[in-house]
Design an enzyme around this catalytic site. Structure first.
Site, PDB file in Angstrom:
ATOM      1  N   GLU A   1     -22.880   2.778 -22.278  1.00  0.00           N
ATOM      2  CA  GLU A   1     -22.541   3.425 -23.545  1.00  0.00           C
ATOM      3  C   GLU A   1     -23.699   3.451 -24.545  1.00  0.00           C
ATOM      4  O   GLU A   1     -23.540   3.993 -25.636  1.00  0.00           O
ATOM      5  CB  GLU A   1     -21.324   2.736 -24.167  1.00  0.00           C
ATOM      6  CG  GLU A   1     -20.031   3.050 -23.451  1.00  0.00           C
ATOM      7  CD  GLU A   1     -18.848   3.115 -24.379  1.00  0.00           C
ATOM      8  OE1 GLU A   1     -19.006   3.548 -25.535  1.00  0.00           O
ATOM      9  OE2 GLU A   1     -17.759   2.717 -23.945  1.00  0.00           O
TER      10      GLU A   1
ATOM     11  N   ASP B   1     -24.719  -1.793 -34.373  1.00  0.00           N
ATOM     12  CA  ASP B   1     -23.343  -1.323 -34.513  1.00  0.00           C
ATOM     13  C   ASP B   1     -22.299  -2.431 -34.421  1.00  0.00           C
ATOM     14  O   ASP B   1     -21.148  -2.227 -34.831  1.00  0.00           O
ATOM     15  CB  ASP B   1     -23.035  -0.282 -33.428  1.00  0.00           C
ATOM     16  CG  ASP B   1     -23.952   0.929 -33.513  1.00  0.00           C
ATOM     17  OD1 ASP B   1     -24.506   1.169 -34.592  1.00  0.00           O
ATOM     18  OD2 ASP B   1     -24.106   1.623 -32.484  1.00  0.00           O
TER      19      ASP B   1
ATOM     20  N   CYS C   1      -1.733  -1.338   7.496  1.00  0.00           N
ATOM     21  CA  CYS C   1      -0.858  -0.173   7.343  1.00  0.00           C
ATOM     22  C   CYS C   1      -0.682   0.579   8.660  1.00  0.00           C
ATOM     23  O   CYS C   1       0.368   1.185   8.899  1.00  0.00           O
ATOM     24  CB  CYS C   1      -1.422   0.764   6.280  1.00  0.00           C
ATOM     25  SG  CYS C   1      -1.272   0.118   4.600  1.00  0.00           S
TER      26      CYS C   1
ATOM     27  N   LEU D   1     -16.343  -3.223 -28.034  1.00  0.00           N
ATOM     28  CA  LEU D   1     -16.286  -2.805 -26.626  1.00  0.00           C
ATOM     29  C   LEU D   1     -14.916  -3.058 -26.004  1.00  0.00           C
ATOM     30  O   LEU D   1     -14.790  -3.389 -24.830  1.00  0.00           O
ATOM     31  CB  LEU D   1     -17.381  -3.505 -25.790  1.00  0.00           C
ATOM     32  CG  LEU D   1     -18.817  -3.285 -26.263  1.00  0.00           C
ATOM     33  CD1 LEU D   1     -19.790  -4.009 -25.343  1.00  0.00           C
ATOM     34  CD2 LEU D   1     -19.158  -1.804 -26.335  1.00  0.00           C
TER      35      LEU D   1
ATOM     36  N   CYS E   1      -5.506   1.325   6.285  1.00  0.00           N
ATOM     37  CA  CYS E   1      -6.216   0.099   6.657  1.00  0.00           C
ATOM     38  C   CYS E   1      -5.713  -0.416   8.002  1.00  0.00           C
ATOM     39  O   CYS E   1      -4.553  -0.218   8.381  1.00  0.00           O
ATOM     40  CB  CYS E   1      -6.057  -0.971   5.584  1.00  0.00           C
ATOM     41  SG  CYS E   1      -4.369  -1.572   5.372  1.00  0.00           S
TER      42      CYS E   1
ATOM     43  N   THR F   1     -27.958  -1.772 -29.692  1.00  0.00           N
ATOM     44  CA  THR F   1     -26.616  -1.303 -30.049  1.00  0.00           C
ATOM     45  C   THR F   1     -25.778  -2.444 -30.608  1.00  0.00           C
ATOM     46  O   THR F   1     -25.038  -2.286 -31.584  1.00  0.00           O
ATOM     47  CB  THR F   1     -25.918  -0.687 -28.820  1.00  0.00           C
ATOM     48  OG1 THR F   1     -26.655   0.458 -28.392  1.00  0.00           O
ATOM     49  CG2 THR F   1     -24.494  -0.271 -29.145  1.00  0.00           C
TER      50      THR F   1
ATOM     51  N   ALA G   1     -22.674  10.156 -26.867  1.00  0.00           N
ATOM     52  CA  ALA G   1     -22.147  11.048 -27.901  1.00  0.00           C
ATOM     53  C   ALA G   1     -23.346  11.652 -28.617  1.00  0.00           C
ATOM     54  O   ALA G   1     -24.164  10.931 -29.204  1.00  0.00           O
ATOM     55  CB  ALA G   1     -21.261  10.277 -28.878  1.00  0.00           C
TER      56      ALA G   1
ATOM     57  N   GLU H   1       1.093   3.844   1.945  1.00  0.00           N
ATOM     58  CA  GLU H   1       1.729   4.256   3.190  1.00  0.00           C
ATOM     59  C   GLU H   1       3.023   3.479   3.441  1.00  0.00           C
ATOM     60  O   GLU H   1       4.033   4.038   3.888  1.00  0.00           O
ATOM     61  CB  GLU H   1       0.784   4.046   4.379  1.00  0.00           C
ATOM     62  CG  GLU H   1      -0.554   4.762   4.253  1.00  0.00           C
ATOM     63  CD  GLU H   1      -1.643   3.898   3.638  1.00  0.00           C
ATOM     64  OE1 GLU H   1      -2.766   3.908   4.166  1.00  0.00           O
ATOM     65  OE2 GLU H   1      -1.359   3.210   2.620  1.00  0.00           O
TER      66      GLU H   1
ATOM     67  N   HIS I   1       0.830  -1.192   0.000  1.00  0.00           N
ATOM     68  CA  HIS I   1       0.000   0.000   0.000  1.00  0.00           C
ATOM     69  C   HIS I   1       0.873   1.253   0.000  1.00  0.00           C
ATOM     70  O   HIS I   1       2.071   1.212   0.283  1.00  0.00           O
ATOM     71  CB  HIS I   1      -0.931  -0.011   1.201  1.00  0.00           C
ATOM     72  CG  HIS I   1      -2.013  -1.039   1.089  1.00  0.00           C
ATOM     73  ND1 HIS I   1      -3.020  -1.171   2.023  1.00  0.00           N
ATOM     74  CD2 HIS I   1      -2.262  -1.995   0.148  1.00  0.00           C
ATOM     75  CE1 HIS I   1      -3.835  -2.152   1.662  1.00  0.00           C
ATOM     76  NE2 HIS I   1      -3.387  -2.667   0.541  1.00  0.00           N
TER      77      HIS I   1
END
Length: 364
Positions: free
Chosen positions: A295, A205, A89, A209, A80, A201, A159, A57, A55
């Site tokens: 998406e 299309d 930690c 992905l 943690c 989709t 989009a 730290e 980690h």
């Protein structure tokens, strides 16, 4: 020597910046950065890079060495205090002789009654919580949401043309946004555990992905497909990535067996003819998927918004106007008056010439 306030903020912002180097790599763990400061100078720093690695730290303390004794530690998330893949930690912080710890955000995970800040305080270490907390919370929004809800953090990405269309009437959508904006979409994919699209989709299309950048954790591809119409030869099956298909009992049984060889099929109930978002997110949470990027298409986006399943939006706008004949990015939300519309906090806008992106959160 006590660091002045502006110095404290500078050191914490450095820790947060270091944490950001773990973006897309540390899932399902949080991004964490740490800085050890002695007499106003950084003597050790580190960040969490991969699940199972040391980690932040611990790395920072090791680099500080003997200079950590009596020093101040700045860490972007509560250290943690439980045994996991690595030792606690907080024990290393105590052993190093740290005098004071600044923590930006508390860790909402529950590991019995042993919490990091409480352990440090019991050991006589001064603790201050909340320095640069808002920035650190945004950075770890996916992890924090999942830790509190056991459901993935959901981003809706669209989009759109300037008048909110995602395609012409005949379905043509190439390209509403240009290369620079599309590159940013791949950066977003890199940050998330899973990408989700609807069956329309997939059929129209045939998206792959994929993510352009190499990931330590493979992306999970999620399809909402009530009737199991996903073609066995779809491009999304061509990689070794995990594919999950949600369907309901109306699907033809003959489609279950062939698709089950290519994907994990999960049956969920439907509400008003659409798959139930609560069940979808609960199931993904059980599979330890901490973040989900939606998406498309319009029906999926609309149903997610109606179900209040979205925690964030990234809408990319291209400089075109198609008109009312085009396909809207969001369909009817059942709103009759403006005051009924959900208000969104616009967090930022970004230019990707000639396009631009709007980023927002609900409830602004």
């Amino acid at each position: 020597m006590k660091d002045p306030k502006h110095q404290q903020e500078r050191f914490m912002k450095r820790a947060i910046a270091l944490a950001g180097r773990g973006i897309g790599r540390v899932n399902p763990n949080p991004m964490v950065g740490a800085v050890v400061v002695r007499h106003g100078k950084i003597v050790g720093q580190g960040y969490h890079l991969y699940q199972g690695r040391d980690h932040a730290e611990v790395i920072a303390l090791e680099r500080a060495g003997s200079q950590a004794k009596g020093a101040t530690l700045y860490v972007s998330l509560e250290p943690c205090a439980h045994d996991g893949r690595t030792p606690p930690c907080v024990d290393r912080i105590v052993q190093a002789g740290i005098r004071k710890v600044f923590v930006a955000v508390r860790d909402p995970q529950r590991h019995g009654h042993r919490k990091g800040l409480s352990v440090l305080q019991r050991k006589g270490i001064e603790v201050e919580l909340g320095l640069c907390g808002e920035v650190a919370t945004r950075q770890n929004e996916k992890f924090l949401h999942f830790a509190r809800t056991n459901r993935p953090f959901v981003l809706l990405k669209l989009a759109l043309t300037l008048d909110g269309r995602i395609a012409t009437a005949n379905g043509d959508a190439r390209w509403i946004t240009q290369a620079s904006a599309r590159k940013q979409v791949h950066r977003l994919r890199y940050e998330y555990d899973a990408i989700l699209v609807g069956i329309e989709t997939v059929l129209e299309d045939d998206p792959s992905l994929d993510v352009r950048w190499t990931r330590r954790n493979p992306i999970t591809k999620v399809i909402l497909d009530s009737r199991l119409r996903t073609p066995g030869e779809a491009k999304l099956f061509r990689s070794f990535d995990r594919v999950i298909i949600f369907y309901d009992r109306r699907a033809a049984k003959k489609r279950v067996v062939p698709l089950a060889k290519k994907a994990e099929l999960i049956e969920v109930t439907h509400q008003n003819g659409l798959l139930d978002w609560k069940e979808i997110l609960d199931q993904l949470g059980r599979l330890k998927i901490t973040s989900l990027m939606i998406e498309g298409g319009a029906q999926v986006a609309t149903s997610a918004l109606r179900a209040k399943a979205v925690q964030k939006i990234n809408f990319f706008y291209g400089p075109q106007i198609i008109g009312s004949g085009g396909r809207p990015g969001i369909e009817d939300l059942g709103i009759d008056r403006v005051k009924q519309a959900g208000k969104w906090e616009i967090h930022r806008t970004r230019l990707f010439p000639p396009d631009f992106m709007v980023e927002g959160y609900p409830g602004g």
